[in-house]
Design a protein around this motif. Structure first.
Motif, short mmCIF file in Angstrom:
data_model
loop_
_atom_site.label_atom_id
_atom_site.label_comp_id
_atom_site.label_asym_id
_atom_site.label_seq_id
_atom_site.Cartn_x
_atom_site.Cartn_y
_atom_site.Cartn_z
N ALA A 111 0.85 -1.19 0.00
CA ALA A 111 0.00 0.00 0.00
C ALA A 111 0.88 1.24 0.00
O ALA A 111 1.94 1.27 0.63
N GLY A 112 0.46 2.25 -0.70
CA GLY A 112 1.22 3.49 -0.76
C GLY A 112 0.44 4.56 -1.51
O GLY A 112 -0.55 4.28 -2.18
N VAL A 113 0.90 5.79 -1.41
CA VAL A 113 0.27 6.91 -2.12
C VAL A 113 0.72 6.94 -3.57
O VAL A 113 -0.07 7.20 -4.48
N GLN A 114 1.98 6.65 -3.84
CA GLN A 114 2.52 6.65 -5.18
C GLN A 114 3.47 5.48 -5.33
O GLN A 114 4.26 5.20 -4.43
N GLY A 115 3.39 4.78 -6.46
CA GLY A 115 4.23 3.61 -6.66
C GLY A 115 4.88 3.63 -8.03
O GLY A 115 4.38 4.23 -8.99
N GLU A 116 6.01 2.95 -8.14
CA GLU A 116 6.74 2.84 -9.40
C GLU A 116 7.40 1.47 -9.45
O GLU A 116 8.07 1.05 -8.50
N VAL A 117 7.18 0.76 -10.55
CA VAL A 117 7.75 -0.56 -10.75
C VAL A 117 8.50 -0.55 -12.07
O VAL A 117 7.93 -0.18 -13.10
N ARG A 118 9.78 -0.94 -12.05
CA ARG A 118 10.59 -0.94 -13.26
C ARG A 118 11.33 -2.26 -13.38
O ARG A 118 12.00 -2.69 -12.43
N PHE A 119 11.18 -2.91 -14.52
CA PHE A 119 11.87 -4.17 -14.80
C PHE A 119 12.33 -4.16 -16.25
O PHE A 119 11.66 -3.61 -17.12
N GLN A 120 13.45 -4.79 -16.51
CA GLN A 120 13.85 -5.03 -17.89
C GLN A 120 13.05 -6.20 -18.46
O GLN A 120 12.76 -6.22 -19.65
N GLN A 121 12.70 -7.15 -17.64
CA GLN A 121 11.88 -8.28 -18.06
C GLN A 121 10.99 -8.68 -16.90
O GLN A 121 11.45 -8.83 -15.77
#
Length: 220
Positions: free
Chosen positions: A126-136
Motif C-alpha cells: 500500500a502506498g500513495v505513489q508507486g513505481e515498478v521498473r523491470f527489464q523483463q
C-alpha cells in the motif's frame, strides 16, 4: 535474580562508577526511573548500545555514573517477553509482538546482489505513489481482480492469447492509424438503435448468399 553491585572504579575513588541490576518503574522523556538495591541509582538514560527499548517491569543492567549521568546498558529480562522495540540510530525502529515484525523508517531499501524474494500466504503493498521498473517481467496468477480510476498505457507491441474475452463498457472509442483486421470463424453484431458505417471505398465479398432485409432500403 540476585541484585549485586559491582564496583568498576579504582579503590578509594570518589563517586565510584559501578554496574547494578535495576527494575524500570517508569519513564519521563529520555529518563527511565529505576528501582535498585539501596536506591543506588534512581534514574538513567538508555545507552546507544542498548538497542532494546526498556519498558516498565524490565530488569536492566545500569552503569551508575556516580556524579555523572547513569545509563541503561542492556535489558536483561523482559516483563513482556512476547514483544520488544529495537531503536537504531537515525530514528529507525523495529517492533516485534506475537511473532510479528514491524519496521519504521523514513526510507527503506532492500538490495540483493542476486535475488530478493518475498513469500507469504498473503502479501499486501500500500502506498500513495508507486513505481515498478523491470527489464523483463513475468507474472502468473490463477485469478486477478483489479479496480482502477484511470489507466493510461503505452507499448510498442502487445500480443495476448485469451481463451475467452468478455468486455463491458459504457462508451468505447478506438482509433487505428493504419490497418485494423479481424479474423474470426463467425462474426455477429447486434445494435440496439442505429448502425452507421462510413468509408471512402467499401467492398463486400461473399462466396455464398448475401441477404439484406429491412422495412425500407435506400440505395444511392
Amino acid at each position: 535474580m540476585q541484585n549485586t553491585l559491582i564496583t568498576m572504579s579504582r579503590p578509594g575513588a570518589e563517586n565510584a562508577v559501578g554496574l547494578v541490576y535495576a527494575t524500570v518503574t517508569g519513564r519521563a522523556d529520555k529518563w527511565f526511573f529505576l528501582s535498585s538495591p539501596d536506591m543506588a541509582v534512581e534514574r538513567a538514560m538508555r545507552a546507544d548500545s542498548c538497542l532494546i527499548e526498556p519498558e516498565s517491569g524490565d530488569t536492566v543492567l545500569v552503569c551508575n555514573g556516580g556524579s555523572q549521568a547513569s545509563y541503561v546498558l542492556a535489558v536483561l529480562a523482559r516483563a513482556t517477553p512476547a514483544q520488544a522495540t529495537l531503536k537504531l540510530p537515525g530514528n529507525v525502529q523495529l517492533h516485534t509482538a506475537q511473532g510479528q515484525l514491524q519496521v519504521q523508517a523514513d526510507q527503506l531499501e532492500l538490495h540483493g546482489r542476486r535475488r530478493v524474494a518475498v513469500v507469504g500466504a498473503q502479501v499486501e503493498v500500500a502506498g500513495v505513489q508507486g513505481e515498478v521498473r523491470f527489464q523483463q517481467l513475468t507474472t502468473s496468477a490463477q485469478q486477478v481482480q483489479a479496480r482502477f480510476g484511470a489507466v493510461s498505457t503505452m507499448a510498442q507491441s502487445v500480443t495476448s492469447t485469451v481463451g475467452r474475452l468478455v468486455q463491458k463498457a459504457r462508451d468505447s472509442f478506438r482509433w487505428t492509424e493504419n490497418l485494423d483486421e479481424t479474423r474470426a470463424g463467425r462474426v455477429r453484431m447486434q445494435v440496439k438503435d442505429r448502425f452507421h458505417m462510413k468509408a471512402k471505398h467499401t467492398t463486400m465479398l461473399a462466396e455464398g448468399q448475401v441477404k439484406i432485409d429491412g422495412e425500407k432500403i435506400d440505395l444511392g
